[in-house]
Structures are given as C-alpha cells and as structure tokens.
Scaffold this motif. Structure first.
Motif, PDB file in Angstrom:
ATOM      1  N   SER A  64     -17.132 -28.321  27.383  1.00  0.00           N
ATOM      2  CA  SER A  64     -16.126 -27.329  26.976  1.00  0.00           C
ATOM      3  C   SER A  64     -15.639 -27.703  25.583  1.00  0.00           C
ATOM      4  O   SER A  64     -15.764 -28.852  25.142  1.00  0.00           O
ATOM      5  CB  SER A  64     -14.961 -27.292  27.972  1.00  0.00           C
ATOM      6  N   PHE A  65     -15.054 -26.698  24.909  1.00  0.00           N
ATOM      7  CA  PHE A  65     -14.682 -26.893  23.513  1.00  0.00           C
ATOM      8  C   PHE A  65     -13.341 -26.212  23.231  1.00  0.00           C
ATOM      9  O   PHE A  65     -13.028 -25.166  23.809  1.00  0.00           O
ATOM     10  CB  PHE A  65     -15.759 -26.327  22.583  1.00  0.00           C
ATOM     11  N   ILE A  66     -12.567 -26.807  22.327  1.00  0.00           N
ATOM     12  CA  ILE A  66     -11.330 -26.197  21.833  1.00  0.00           C
ATOM     13  C   ILE A  66     -11.451 -26.087  20.323  1.00  0.00           C
ATOM     14  O   ILE A  66     -11.635 -27.087  19.622  1.00  0.00           O
ATOM     15  CB  ILE A  66     -10.088 -27.043  22.205  1.00  0.00           C
ATOM     16  N   GLU A  67     -11.384 -24.844  19.832  1.00  0.00           N
ATOM     17  CA  GLU A  67     -11.517 -24.599  18.392  1.00  0.00           C
ATOM     18  C   GLU A  67     -10.164 -24.775  17.703  1.00  0.00           C
ATOM     19  O   GLU A  67      -9.131 -24.311  18.207  1.00  0.00           O
ATOM     20  CB  GLU A  67     -12.033 -23.174  18.151  1.00  0.00           C
ATOM     21  N   LEU A  68     -10.176 -25.428  16.544  1.00  0.00           N
ATOM     22  CA  LEU A  68      -8.972 -25.618  15.743  1.00  0.00           C
ATOM     23  C   LEU A  68      -9.223 -25.074  14.345  1.00  0.00           C
ATOM     24  O   LEU A  68     -10.206 -25.450  13.687  1.00  0.00           O
ATOM     25  CB  LEU A  68      -8.588 -27.098  15.671  1.00  0.00           C
ATOM     26  N   ASP A  69      -8.328 -24.197  13.896  1.00  0.00           N
ATOM     27  CA  ASP A  69      -8.449 -23.578  12.575  1.00  0.00           C
ATOM     28  C   ASP A  69      -7.773 -24.468  11.535  1.00  0.00           C
ATOM     29  O   ASP A  69      -6.558 -24.688  11.588  1.00  0.00           O
ATOM     30  CB  ASP A  69      -7.795 -22.199  12.595  1.00  0.00           C
ATOM     31  N   LEU A  70      -8.550 -24.985  10.577  1.00  0.00           N
ATOM     32  CA  LEU A  70      -8.019 -25.903   9.571  1.00  0.00           C
ATOM     33  C   LEU A  70      -7.113 -25.224   8.559  1.00  0.00           C
ATOM     34  O   LEU A  70      -6.434 -25.896   7.784  1.00  0.00           O
ATOM     35  CB  LEU A  70      -9.176 -26.596   8.843  1.00  0.00           C
ATOM     36  N   SER A  71      -7.095 -23.902   8.552  1.00  0.00           N
ATOM     37  CA  SER A  71      -6.247 -23.178   7.598  1.00  0.00           C
ATOM     38  C   SER A  71      -4.808 -23.070   8.078  1.00  0.00           C
ATOM     39  O   SER A  71      -3.933 -22.632   7.323  1.00  0.00           O
ATOM     40  CB  SER A  71      -6.802 -21.777   7.341  1.00  0.00           C
ATOM     41  N   SER A  72      -4.533 -23.477   9.317  1.00  0.00           N
ATOM     42  CA  SER A  72      -3.173 -23.436   9.865  1.00  0.00           C
ATOM     43  C   SER A  72      -2.799 -24.817  10.407  1.00  0.00           C
ATOM     44  O   SER A  72      -3.512 -25.362  11.243  1.00  0.00           O
ATOM     45  CB  SER A  72      -3.068 -22.405  10.992  1.00  0.00           C
ATOM     46  N   PRO A  73      -1.695 -25.398   9.933  1.00  0.00           N
ATOM     47  CA  PRO A  73      -1.293 -26.721  10.418  1.00  0.00           C
ATOM     48  C   PRO A  73      -0.629 -26.707  11.795  1.00  0.00           C
ATOM     49  O   PRO A  73      -0.386 -27.766  12.374  1.00  0.00           O
ATOM     50  CB  PRO A  73      -0.308 -27.198   9.349  1.00  0.00           C
ATOM     51  N   ILE A  74      -0.344 -25.523  12.317  1.00  0.00           N
ATOM     52  CA  ILE A  74       0.317 -25.424  13.614  1.00  0.00           C
ATOM     53  C   ILE A  74      -0.718 -25.616  14.721  1.00  0.00           C
ATOM     54  O   ILE A  74      -1.721 -24.902  14.786  1.00  0.00           O
ATOM     55  CB  ILE A  74       1.019 -24.058  13.790  1.00  0.00           C
ATOM     56  N   LEU A  75      -0.462 -26.581  15.601  1.00  0.00           N
ATOM     57  CA  LEU A  75      -1.370 -26.825  16.723  1.00  0.00           C
ATOM     58  C   LEU A  75      -1.246 -25.714  17.756  1.00  0.00           C
ATOM     59  O   LEU A  75      -0.135 -25.255  18.067  1.00  0.00           O
ATOM     60  CB  LEU A  75      -1.058 -28.177  17.363  1.00  0.00           C
ATOM     61  N   ILE A  76      -2.376 -25.288  18.298  1.00  0.00           N
ATOM     62  CA  ILE A  76      -2.370 -24.227  19.306  1.00  0.00           C
ATOM     63  C   ILE A  76      -1.754 -24.749  20.599  1.00  0.00           C
ATOM     64  O   ILE A  76      -1.738 -25.954  20.870  1.00  0.00           O
ATOM     65  CB  ILE A  76      -3.800 -23.704  19.558  1.00  0.00           C
ATOM     66  N   ASP A  77      -1.264 -23.818  21.430  1.00  0.00           N
ATOM     67  CA  ASP A  77      -0.594 -24.209  22.675  1.00  0.00           C
ATOM     68  C   ASP A  77      -1.518 -24.922  23.641  1.00  0.00           C
ATOM     69  O   ASP A  77      -1.069 -25.745  24.449  1.00  0.00           O
ATOM     70  CB  ASP A  77      -0.003 -22.964  23.350  1.00  0.00           C
TER      71      ASP A  77
END
Length: 369
Positions: free
Chosen positions: A105-118
């Motif tokens: 499984s994978f969790i994508e993180l967008d480097l353009s936003s410093p806010i961590l996803i829930d």
C-alpha cells in the motif's frame, strides 16, 4: 556453463541481449549466447544484479502477475507499506515490487504543500527514516511561534509540537517570548554636563504586544530598543551635572520609563519599567569623593565628641552647685567616694574618740596625700 538460481530469487533469461522470459529457481545451462540476470524476492523494490530496466520485463505475463508497479509523479513522494508496515520512501518514477505472499500500500505526499494530510500515520512522525522529509517545530512554554511558508507569514503557533512536510516549500518558525522580558543595558559611557564620564548600567522590562507586526514591520526590535535606551540616557545625563545625577537616580529611572513608553509603542512593545542598576565613576573622581566622605565623617565625629564633652561638663557643674547648696547631699557624695576608696584599702586604724566618719575621711585624705 551452468547458472544456478537459488530459492528466494527470480531469473531473467536473455538471448543475445534480448529478454526472453522470467524463470524460477533452479539450475540452468547457458549456451547459444544465453545469459541470466537475477533479482531477490523480498519486500524492497525490485533491483536485478545487472540493474536492468524493469520495464522490459512487462512483456512477460508471469512477471506481471507476480509484481505490482507504483508510479510516483513529479513533485511527489510516496510512503511504501508492506503488510501495513512502513518500508520505505519512494521518489518520483516507476517502482516494481514482488506481490508474492505480501500486500503493498502507498500514501502519496504532495511536496508543493507543507501541510501533512490527515491520513499520515502519527506513529511515523518521529521515524528516523523520515527525518529528511519531516520538519518538526517545538514551541516551549512562555513562547509563541510565527509560522512562515516560503518567507510568507501564515499565522501564530502556540506552545506545542508541530510537524510539516519538508518539501518544495520552505518552513520557518521564529520564536518570541510571551512573558515579561528583561533586557540589560550594560556599561554605557556617557559624558555629563560638567565633563565627567560615567559608566551607567540599566535594565528594561517589557512585553511584546503584536507578534505578527513585530516580525513583519520591525527589523531587529531588540537592537532598536537598545539604541532608544542609549539615546534617552545621553539626553538626560548630558544636560545635568555630576552632583545632580548622583542625587537623582530615582528620577533618572522615571525619566527613562516615561520617555521610552512612546518609542516602545512604535516597536510594538509595552515598556513596563526602566531602572538604573549602577552608576560607576571614573577612578580619580571616586578617590576624591571618598576623601570628601571621610573628611565629612571625621567632622561629624568631632562635633559629636565636643557635644558630649559640653554635656558632661554641664552635668558636673550642676552636681557641684547642688552639693554646695545642700550639706546632706555633700555628705552622701563624700560617703560614696569614701566607699569607693575603701574598696582598694587593706587595714585602717581608728581611735574611739571623735566622729568616725571625720577620722576615716582624715585618714584617707592623709594616705592619699
């Protein structure tokens, strides 16, 4: 030539440099320009011994059935989990994994936003493998943080611990004091009106009134406050003589507190008090003042001594006048002195005739002579 593919590995058959098929563990004979590339079967990303581009293996149905591919887009990273356990961080590109007896499984993180996803796992916030990707900010008690994204103010952070994605957006958080701040102003050498150089130290107590404006509008507020106190000291000291300054230390503190209130408001500071700690004189002036002080104390001591001598003489005069006017008082005083003298005399012989007191007085007087 024989090639052995041990258990827990997969082989990739090439003939004349062209991929033919994926093979299982076993012993194979290499002939007719056949070669084998080998890859381990584990939880990690598939990498062959020869680091072959894995995309050429997708023409093999067995490879497709036994692997999973995950593509990470540019400007992103992905957290890779195997059987719900964190395994690694994936950069942009295609990544192939064996799906034999395991789930991915994978969790994508967008480097353009410093806010961590829930959905970011809280248990991974302090994982050493994620240190390059996580920005940790700690705000202690009696502090407040001003949060910046790409040098733009986002808001204030109260005491606590905060986590941000360390990606394409810079994250900074300077910390300010929320409690009463004490700033020392040490050793300011200032010339008085009568050309005496004083070294003055004082302390300023203040609180910040606007945390956003003080960092966005004021360049180094501490240094500006320091300069304002220096100028206020020079204004006061430069217009007064040494004697006036030494006798008005309290007035100097009141002047500084009053004059700095307006300047503090411009710096978004609430100046509560400015107090003078020390006024240090030059060595020569200090020696002169010590000499003057010693002379004053000696003169005061002489005045007290003379006053006591006059009082003692006046008391003796009054006593003599009373004894001259009162014979009984005179006799009592005479007996008092006889008693004192007798304490220091061994044997005294008296005759039985006459007044005993008169004989005793005569004997003592004669011995004294």
């Amino acid at each position: 030539m024989k090639t052995i593919i041990v258990e827990g590995n997969k082989g990739f058959l090439f003939k004349k440099g062209k991929f033919i098929k994926m093979v299982e563990a076993g012993e194979y004979t290499s002939f007719n320009k056949r070669t084998y590339d080998i890859a381990k079967v584990n939880d990690k990303e598939i990498i062959t011994n020869l680091k072959t581009d894995l995309n050429i293996f997708t023409q093999d149905e067995n490879f497709i059935n036994q692997t999973i591919v995950h593509e990470v887009k540019n400007g992103q990273i992905a957290l890779h989990f195997v059987n719900d356990l964190f395994e690694s961080v994936l950069q942009a590109g295609k990544h192939y994994f064996w799906n034999i007896d395991r789930t991915h499984s994978f969790i994508e993180l967008d480097l353009s936003s410093p806010i961590l996803i829930d959905s970011f796992p809280k248990s991974l916030l302090n994982d050493n493998r994620l240190i390059p990707y996580i920005k940790k900010i700690e705000i202690n008690d009696k502090k407040i943080g001003v949060l910046y994204f790409d040098h733009k103010i986002q808001g204030l952070l109260n005491p606590g611990t905060y986590y941000y994605l360390n990606g394409n957006v810079s994250v900074d958080c300077p910390v300010l004091d929320t409690c009463l701040i004490c700033q020392d102003i040490l050793g300011q050498e200032i010339l008085t009106n009568d050309k005496v150089t004083l070294r003055i130290s004082c302390v300023c107590n203040y609180k910040i009134t606007d945390y956003i404006k003080i960092v966005s509008e004021i360049d180094d507020y501490k240094n500006q406050l320091y300069i304002a106190i220096q100028l206020a000291l020079r204004d006061y000291i430069g217009e007064r003589n040494l004697d006036t300054i030494l006798t008005s230390k309290k007035e100097l503190s009141e002047y500084l507190s009053t004059s700095l209130k307006e300047k503090g408001a411009l710096l978004y500071l609430d100046i509560e008090e400015v107090s003078v700690k020390d006024i240090v004189l030059p060595g020569e002036i200090r020696d002169i003042m010590n000499t003057v002080l010693i002379a004053e104390k000696k003169a005061q001591a002489n005045v007290i001594t003379r006053r006591e001598e006059v009082a003692s003489t006046r008391s003796l005069l009054n006593t003599a006048r009373l004894m001259d006017e009162n014979a009984t008082l005179y006799k009592l005083k005479e007996l008092e002195y006889v008693e004192r003298i007798c304490e220091k005399v061994g044997n005294i012989n008296l005759t039985t005739g006459g007044d005993i007191l008169s004989q005793l007085t005569t004997v003592l007087s004669s011995k004294k002579d």
